[in-house]
Design an enzyme around this catalytic site. Structure first.
Site, PDB file in Angstrom:
ATOM      1  N   LYS A 193       0.840  -1.192   0.000  1.00  0.00           N
ATOM      2  CA  LYS A 193       0.000   0.000   0.000  1.00  0.00           C
ATOM      3  C   LYS A 193       0.873   1.238   0.000  1.00  0.00           C
ATOM      4  CE  LYS A 193      -2.433   1.189   3.687  1.00  0.00           C
ATOM      5  NZ  LYS A 193      -3.486   1.157   4.711  1.00  0.00           N
ATOM      6  N   SER A 200      -3.235   1.116  18.210  1.00  0.00           N
ATOM      7  CA  SER A 200      -3.296   0.722  16.808  1.00  0.00           C
ATOM      8  C   SER A 200      -2.467   1.652  15.935  1.00  0.00           C
ATOM      9  CB  SER A 200      -4.754   0.748  16.328  1.00  0.00           C
ATOM     10  OG  SER A 200      -4.830   0.492  14.933  1.00  0.00           O
TER      11      SER A 200
END
EC number: 1.4.1.1
Length: 320
Positions: free
Chosen positions: A67, A287
């Site tokens: 990505k 996260s």
């Protein structure tokens, strides 16, 4: 081998929250078992343009991909564009053929929301009643969808520095627009802001709460009162990434916590290698976003696209 082009419109017709949750949980499981390959993110910082790019490669379950994603916080104000704009390339690891090029912006949003949902599945107390959203942007929407799929109709407590943003989210998803303090007192708290100073105070968080700290993804960023990390049980998604750029990066740098105090990774909990919630402690999921989540969801969307005949095929590279 033709390459499949999957636009944002295509992906919206393929994606379901259940598909995202299943793919991301599978990614956490593989990461916890050590079955995935995920080199560290590569950052290309561009202060001149008030942003950065990141390259995120990974391999999981016979699929490889990368990505190319950015973070430009001033995009909405300066250009009327989203903060995140990404492209994903999915490849066949055997032949190196590019299988698909996907919109990576939706992919990023969906897998991040699913990651928060999976963290709450394993770390939140049983039968939570309230979900607090600290920050009411794009991520809040996918976090709400993931949590509703897992826990049913939670009461939403919405807080944002922009009253307009909170009211827009309320109109779309329901719930109540509340103070930052009240949102921080929910059973599950999801913070998704670009903050560089704590916005969730320790005294606002109730015993037994679970916090998904989703916003800190670069050095210097933090959303939580460091006391929450000192006193709570903190689970990270990946050691290399979190220690460098996650919610724990500033307290670690300041010497308030040590890496040895962290309870483990969420993948280790999913794999059964580390215990999750053990009582009424505050749990925190830090996260930073894993490339294995991206490749898992990209492959799942690609497989559905093949079955449904969705997307545009074209010859990107020569086979000769």
């Amino acid at each position: 081998m033709p390459t499949l082009l999957l636009s944002a419109k295509d992906l919206r017709g393929l994606y379901t929250v259940e598909l995202g949750l299943e793919a991301v949980e599978r990614a956490f499981l593989a990461h916890g078992r050590g079955d995935a390959l995920m080199p560290p993110k590569v950052y290309l910082s561009l202060p001149k343009y008030d942003g950065d790019f990141r390259a995120m490669p990974a391999f999981l379950d016979g699929a490889a991909g990368v990505k190319w994603v950015n973070a430009h916080p001033n995009n909405p104000r300066k250009h009327g564009l989203p903060t995140v704009r990404a492209v994903y390339v999915l490849s066949d690891p055997d032949t190196a053929s590019p299988l698909a090029i996907l919109d990576g912006t939706l992919l990023t949003a969906w897998r991040t929301g699913a990651a928060g949902g999976i963290a709450s599945k394993y770390l939140a107390k049983k039968k939570p009643r309230t979900l607090g959203l600290v920050g009411c942007g794009v991520q809040a929407r996918v976090l709400i969808d993931a949590h509703r799929a897992l826990f049913g109709d939670l009461e939403l407590l919405l807080a944002d520095a922009s009253a307009q943003a909170a009211e827009a989210l309320q109109k779309e998803k329901g719930g109540r627009v509340v103070s930052l303090q009240e949102a921080s007192g929910a059973d599950i708290v999801c913070s998704a802001t670009p903050a560089r100073a704590p916005v969730v105070r320790r005294e606002w968080v109730q015993a037994g709460a679970h916090i998904n700290a989703m916003g800190a993804d670069a050095p210097g960023k933090q959303e939580l009162d460091p006391r929450l990390l000192v006193e709570g049980r903190v689970f990270i998604d990946d050691a290399d990434q979190a220690l460098h750029s996650g919610e724990v990066n500033v307290p670690l740098h300041d010497g308030l916590i040590q890496a040895e105090q962290l309870a483990g990774t969420l993948g280790e909990v999913v794999a059964g290698r580390k215990p999750g919630r053990t009582g009424t402690e505050v749990t925190v999921f830090d996260s930073t976003g894993l490339a294995v989540q991206d490749v898992a969801l990209a492959r799942a969307l690609y497989d559905v696209a093949l079955v449904k005949g969705v997307g545009q095929r074209f010859d990107l590279v020569e086979d000769a």
